[in-house]
Scaffold this motif. Structure first.
Motif, PDB file in Angstrom:
ATOM      1  N   GLN A 179       0.981  -1.329  -0.023  1.00 18.78           N
ATOM      2  CA  GLN A 179       0.140   0.056   0.079  1.00 18.78           C
ATOM      3  C   GLN A 179       0.928   1.257   0.148  1.00 18.78           C
ATOM      4  O   GLN A 179       0.208   2.241  -0.165  1.00 18.78           O
ATOM      5  CB  GLN A 179      -0.883   0.013   1.340  1.00 18.78           C
ATOM      6  N   ALA A 182       0.617   3.685  -3.237  1.00 24.91           N
ATOM      7  CA  ALA A 182      -0.567   4.363  -3.135  1.00 24.91           C
ATOM      8  C   ALA A 182      -0.833   5.415  -2.276  1.00 24.91           C
ATOM      9  O   ALA A 182      -1.498   6.660  -2.551  1.00 24.91           O
ATOM     10  CB  ALA A 182      -1.821   3.284  -2.920  1.00 24.91           C
ATOM     11  N   THR A 200     -11.169   3.837  -6.468  1.00 24.38           N
ATOM     12  CA  THR A 200      -9.724   3.408  -6.738  1.00 24.38           C
ATOM     13  C   THR A 200      -8.871   3.542  -5.287  1.00 24.38           C
ATOM     14  O   THR A 200      -8.283   2.558  -4.762  1.00 24.38           O
ATOM     15  CB  THR A 200      -8.818   3.959  -7.833  1.00 24.38           C
ATOM     16  N   LEU A 201      -8.839   4.639  -4.520  1.00 25.83           N
ATOM     17  CA  LEU A 201      -8.313   5.036  -3.544  1.00 25.83           C
ATOM     18  C   LEU A 201      -8.967   4.016  -2.356  1.00 25.83           C
ATOM     19  O   LEU A 201      -7.998   3.251  -1.762  1.00 25.83           O
ATOM     20  CB  LEU A 201      -8.411   6.407  -3.221  1.00 25.83           C
ATOM     21  N   ALA A 203     -10.180   1.114  -2.826  1.00 28.38           N
ATOM     22  CA  ALA A 203      -9.690  -0.303  -3.172  1.00 28.38           C
ATOM     23  C   ALA A 203      -8.179  -0.524  -2.668  1.00 28.38           C
ATOM     24  O   ALA A 203      -7.956  -1.609  -2.254  1.00 28.38           O
ATOM     25  CB  ALA A 203     -10.101  -0.610  -4.621  1.00 28.38           C
ATOM     26  N   GLN A 204      -7.390   0.352  -2.934  1.00 28.18           N
ATOM     27  CA  GLN A 204      -5.967   0.133  -2.580  1.00 28.18           C
ATOM     28  C   GLN A 204      -5.809   0.561  -0.917  1.00 28.18           C
ATOM     29  O   GLN A 204      -4.718  -0.247  -0.537  1.00 28.18           O
ATOM     30  CB  GLN A 204      -5.206   1.274  -3.382  1.00 28.18           C
ATOM     31  N   LEU A 205      -6.378   1.405  -0.377  1.00 30.07           N
ATOM     32  CA  LEU A 205      -5.797   1.737   0.944  1.00 30.07           C
ATOM     33  C   LEU A 205      -7.026   1.251   1.961  1.00 30.07           C
ATOM     34  O   LEU A 205      -6.583   1.303   3.193  1.00 30.07           O
ATOM     35  CB  LEU A 205      -5.740   3.019   1.286  1.00 30.07           C
TER      36      LEU A 205
END
Length: 404
Positions: A179, A182, A200-201, A203-205
């Motif tokens: 992570q 990101a 997207t943010l 989903a990544q974090l």
């Protein structure tokens, strides 16, 4: 400092790291060895000079284990013999030199942290374990000119994986290595006012997005912030990208506040060695001097890569604890080629292809200059008489013999 029979036997106030360095048994002239056989220092220097003269591509590394004055002479020796220099730590990845040349980076001294920082962020590091005096004397507990109440005036944040330091922080953000990029991109976007894809943010974090945004607000509101980095942040597999992104985040913050990046580098003198090589060659970390001019190959020119690929036919190094952490391929190559080892402490059995020359220990029986992790030069004093030649004397002798 207590000394007995030519050895340091005690330090006050005690520090487990400095005590281990100062009180470790010193190598003596009796430890000198040529191809596994006892030898005098003069014989070892003669043999070492012959190795360097006959080598087509000698490698010089481990330079952070000696003083900056000695490193200057090693640069001259590498130039004279057409060798390759690597001043970086063989097992600790620090892309600072390249980032300074490309992106630029706001840094500070430990004194500035102590006197100014009211927000301290430890990202991917554990100073309570690796640099215990950092927490006690500079970053968290001490009082300062603008931090009169010490710990009570500071907010301390830990980012990364749980450790002894994060357990003592006021706030902890659990961030996995996957992570990290990101999170850095999000911080850069926020400080530059750029839009982000919220889906997207998330989903990544995941659930740390809100905590990361809150940290960004705290940094903007701080009088002086410092982001302290360690091995968990400076990952070799990602190269200089994380540090470049963080530098891009910190620089525009100075329109609203003040702050800096500080890196927990290993000792004794890896910072100083890199600085000397950069000042002499123009390149951070290392350079090849085989063509008569310095040449830079940061992606393929490290000592470990050169050894593992079999691209050098001789090596000269200053020994240290990192020797035990070298990859197997690099160790195998060192055992195959003539290797000159200068050390103030024996590091195990010497092979048939190796020359070991004992040297006086910097800061114990040898003088000079070393650089602290924040680039501050510090003088070294001699505490006890030397039972071995100094590194400066040995390298000077090699310079004279290889020039003949």
């Amino acid at each position: 400092m207590e000394t007995t029979a030519g050895q340091v036997t005690g330090t006050q106030p005690a520090c487990r790291l400095s005590s281990a360095y100062l009180q470790a048994p010193l190598a003596t002239a009796a430890d000198c060895c040529v191809h596994g056989q006892p030898a005098s220092s003069e014989q070892a220097i003669e043999a070492a000079a012959a190795v360097l003269q006959n080598a087509r591509v000698p490698l010089y590394f481990g330079l952070g284990e000696t003083s900056s004055e000695v490193v200057r002479k090693v640069v001259d020796l590498a130039d004279q013999t057409g060798g390759i220099l690597d001043a970086s730590h063989p097992t600790y990845f620090d892309p600072t030199g390249r980032v300074l040349q490309t992106t630029g980076m706001v840094t500070c001294s430990l004194g500035e942290i102590r006197h100014r920082a009211d927000l301290v962020v430890f990202w991917g590091c554990d100073p309570k374990t690796t640099h215990p005096r950092h927490w006690e004397r500079y970053s968290v507990e001490p009082t300062g000119r603008f931090i009169p109440h010490g710990r009570a005036d500071r907010h301390v944040v830990g980012i990364g994986q749980p450790n002894a330091t994060t357990a003592a922080c006021d706030t902890f953000l659990s961030l996995s290595p996957a992570q990290q990029i990101a999170a850095l991109h999000a911080l850069v976007a926020w400080t530059q006012g750029k839009p982000l894809n919220e889906t997207t943010l998330q989903a990544q974090l995941g659930n740390i997005v809100e905590a990361l945004a809150q940290l960004h607000q705290q940094i903007q509101a701080a009088k002086y912030f410092v982001i302290v980095l360690g091995e968990g942040f400076l990952r070799r597999d990602l190269g200089r990208v994380p540090l470049e992104l963080l530098s891009q985040y910190v620089r525009p913050l100075h329109e609203k506040t003040r702050g800096a990046i500080s890196i927990l580098r290993p000792g004794p003198n890896w910072v100083g060695a890199g600085g000397v090589v950069a000042s002499r060659t123009g390149y951070p970390g290392g350079a090849s001097l085989g063509q008569g001019i310095p040449q830079f190959d940061p992606d393929n020119g490290s000592a470990v890569q050169l050894l593992s690929a079999g691209r050098v036919d001789a090596a000269m190094l200053f020994t240290g604890p990192w020797l035990k952490q070298l990859p197997e391929a690099a160790i195998k190559r060192l055992n195959e080629i003539p290797t000159i080892m200068l050390g103030h402490q024996t590091e195990g059995p010497i092979g048939e292809r190796q020359i070991f020359i004992p040297i006086a220990r910097p800061g114990v029986s040898d003088q000079g200059t070393t650089s602290r992790l924040d680039d501050m030069p510090l003088p070294l004093r001699s505490l006890v008489p030397a039972e071995a030649l100094t590194a400066k004397e040995i390298v000077q002798a090699l310079l004279e013999k290889t020039s003949a």
